[in-house]
Scaffold this motif. Structure first.
Motif, PDB file in Angstrom:
ATOM      1  N   VAL A  81      -4.853  -1.909  -1.957  1.00 38.24           N
ATOM      2  CA  VAL A  81      -3.948  -2.504  -2.958  1.00 38.24           C
ATOM      3  C   VAL A  81      -4.812  -3.180  -4.030  1.00 38.24           C
ATOM      4  O   VAL A  81      -5.988  -3.440  -3.801  1.00 38.24           O
ATOM      5  CB  VAL A  81      -3.004  -3.569  -2.328  1.00 38.24           C
ATOM      6  CG1 VAL A  81      -2.067  -2.937  -1.319  1.00 38.24           C
ATOM      7  CG2 VAL A  81      -3.794  -4.716  -1.679  1.00 38.24           C
ATOM      8  N   GLU A 104       0.838  -1.211   0.000  1.00 38.62           N
ATOM      9  CA  GLU A 104       0.000   0.000   0.000  1.00 38.62           C
ATOM     10  C   GLU A 104       0.871   1.259   0.000  1.00 38.62           C
ATOM     11  O   GLU A 104       0.624   2.210  -0.735  1.00 38.62           O
ATOM     12  CB  GLU A 104      -0.913   0.022   1.233  1.00 38.62           C
ATOM     13  CG  GLU A 104      -1.835   1.234   1.231  1.00 38.62           C
ATOM     14  CD  GLU A 104      -2.684   1.317   2.497  1.00 38.62           C
ATOM     15  OE1 GLU A 104      -3.908   1.364   2.381  1.00 38.62           O
ATOM     16  OE2 GLU A 104      -2.101   1.335   3.608  1.00 38.62           O
ATOM     17  N   GLY A 136       3.760   1.529  -1.158  1.00 40.83           N
ATOM     18  CA  GLY A 136       4.640   1.611  -2.337  1.00 40.83           C
ATOM     19  C   GLY A 136       6.090   1.284  -2.012  1.00 40.83           C
ATOM     20  O   GLY A 136       6.967   1.445  -2.854  1.00 40.83           O
ATOM     21  N   SER A 186       0.822  -2.433  -5.861  1.00 38.09           N
ATOM     22  CA  SER A 186       0.649  -1.051  -5.406  1.00 38.09           C
ATOM     23  C   SER A 186      -0.174  -0.280  -6.433  1.00 38.09           C
ATOM     24  O   SER A 186      -0.147  -0.566  -7.629  1.00 38.09           O
ATOM     25  CB  SER A 186       2.034  -0.417  -5.269  1.00 38.09           C
ATOM     26  OG  SER A 186       1.934   0.970  -5.349  1.00 38.09           O
TER      27      SER A 186
END
Ligand SMILES: Nc1ncnc2c1ncn2[C@@H]1O[C@H](COP(=O)(O)OP(=O)(O)OP(=O)(O)O)[C@@H](O)[C@H]1O
Ligand SMILES: O=P(O)(O)OC[C@H]1O[C@H](OP(=O)(O)OP(=O)(O)O)[C@H](O)[C@@H]1O
Ligand SMILES: [Mg+2]
Length: 287
Positions: free
Chosen positions: A83, A62, A64, A188
């Protein structure tokens, strides 16, 4: 941060680790995963592999920090992180179920009203209970859940079940299945264009590996007159290959056959006149 590589998070050690590593390797991605390494660079693909606790993976994806992750759907759903689930991977299949002591006279979900339930999955359990209008007390613990009823910690449990042997050996019976799970690839929502392209390449490879596992290459001999009826059961990727044999009136037919329909179709092919049937595993299948 480098936007031109894919950082892939997998479980360091546990139920998902071996199959996750195997899948990445079958996709032709090479890396050194020496013992104790928590991060490694692929040598022939712009990727880096991170070895993490599975519960941490959805959060990393989430944020990244990792671009992709392999986790159980149960963990991804429970985490409620923002996500994308991009592909089901077909391994680590299990279910999240409610279990009660074997001697408990259980009829239906309303029997859980007012009871206490021990679980590592409070969010999924709460969702299930409220959709059934049942109010129960959720007791969150982080492991060895199945012990809870026998030591008086809770009336019931909600945990992962596969063969059912853990429930059985703790004097429990499975009464409700609340979620079915398998390993999934999550991504992501903030991938660069280069990373999106790398993800497409990786998914293409994963699908080729999965298709190869689900199919076999089949070769057989048959009278030329039987080709049409055999072809009905072996349509192949486009059409079967037919080659003449040195014996007049006979040919060799090559095709692919789906693993799930294998035994049923083999019988029909034999009845149609096929003989000398050879079945060979396929390493990759490009669709
Ligand atoms: N018995 C099982 N059979 C099949 N799949 C399972 C089984 N138990 C768990 N899984 C799946 O594998 C995932 C990882 O399970 P595991 O027991 O390794 O997790 P863990 O103990 O939380 O690991 P970690 O130390 O990384 O936090 C689960 O979330 C579930 O999706
Ligand atoms: O139905 P079964 O086939 O018995 O599988 C279910 C068990 O498998 C998992 O635990 P695991 O064995 O991975 O140990 P863990 O408690 O360390 O996660 C899960 O938490 C269950 O306890
Ligand atoms: Mg965990």
């Amino acid at each position: 941060m480098n936007d031109n590589i894919l950082r892939i998070a997998i479980q360091k050690s546990g139920r998902l680790s071996e199959d996750s590593l195997k899948l990445i390797k079958e996709c032709g991605i090479r890396f050194d995963n020496g013992a104790g390494k928590l991060k490694t660079d692929a040598t022939n693909f712009p990727a880096q592999i991170l070895f993490l606790r599975d519960d941490d993976i959805p959060g990393y994806v989430e944020d990244g920090v990792a671009h992709l992750g392999i986790v159980g759907e149960n963990v991804s759903e429970e985490s409620n992180r923002n996500v994308d689930t991009v592909h089901k991977l077909g391994f680590s299949k299990c279910r999240l179920s409610i279990g009660v002591l074997r001697e408990h006279d259980y009829n239906n979900v309303t029997d859980l009203e007012g009871k206490s339930i021990a679980t590592t999955y409070p969010r999924l359990l709460e969702k299930y209970l409220s959709s059934n209008n049942v109010k129960a007390q959720i007791h969150e613990i982080s492991g060895s859940v199945e012990i809870a009823p026998s030591i008086g910690l809770a009336d019931a449990v909600c945990d992962i079940v596969s063969s059912g042997s853990t429930l059985l050996s703790n004097g429990l019976k499975e009464v409700e299945t609340i979620f079915r799970s398998e390993a999934v690839m999550i991504a992501s929502k903030h991938l660069s264009d280069v990373q999106k392209d790398l993800l497409d390449q990786l998914l293409f490879r994963i699908k080729s590996v999965q298709a190869a596992k689900n199919n076999k290459y089949i070769l057989l001999n048959c009278p030329t007159s039987a080709v049409e009826s055999i072809t009905k059961f072996l349509p192949g990727m486009r059409a079967p290959t037919i080659l003449p044999l040195a014996t007049e009136g006979w040919c060799s037919l090559h095709s692919v056959i789906n693993e799930n329909e294998f035994w049923e179709n083999i019988e029909k092919i034999r009845q149609a006149g096929a003989e000398g049937i050879l079945v060979i595993p396929i390493e990759k299948m490009i669709l």
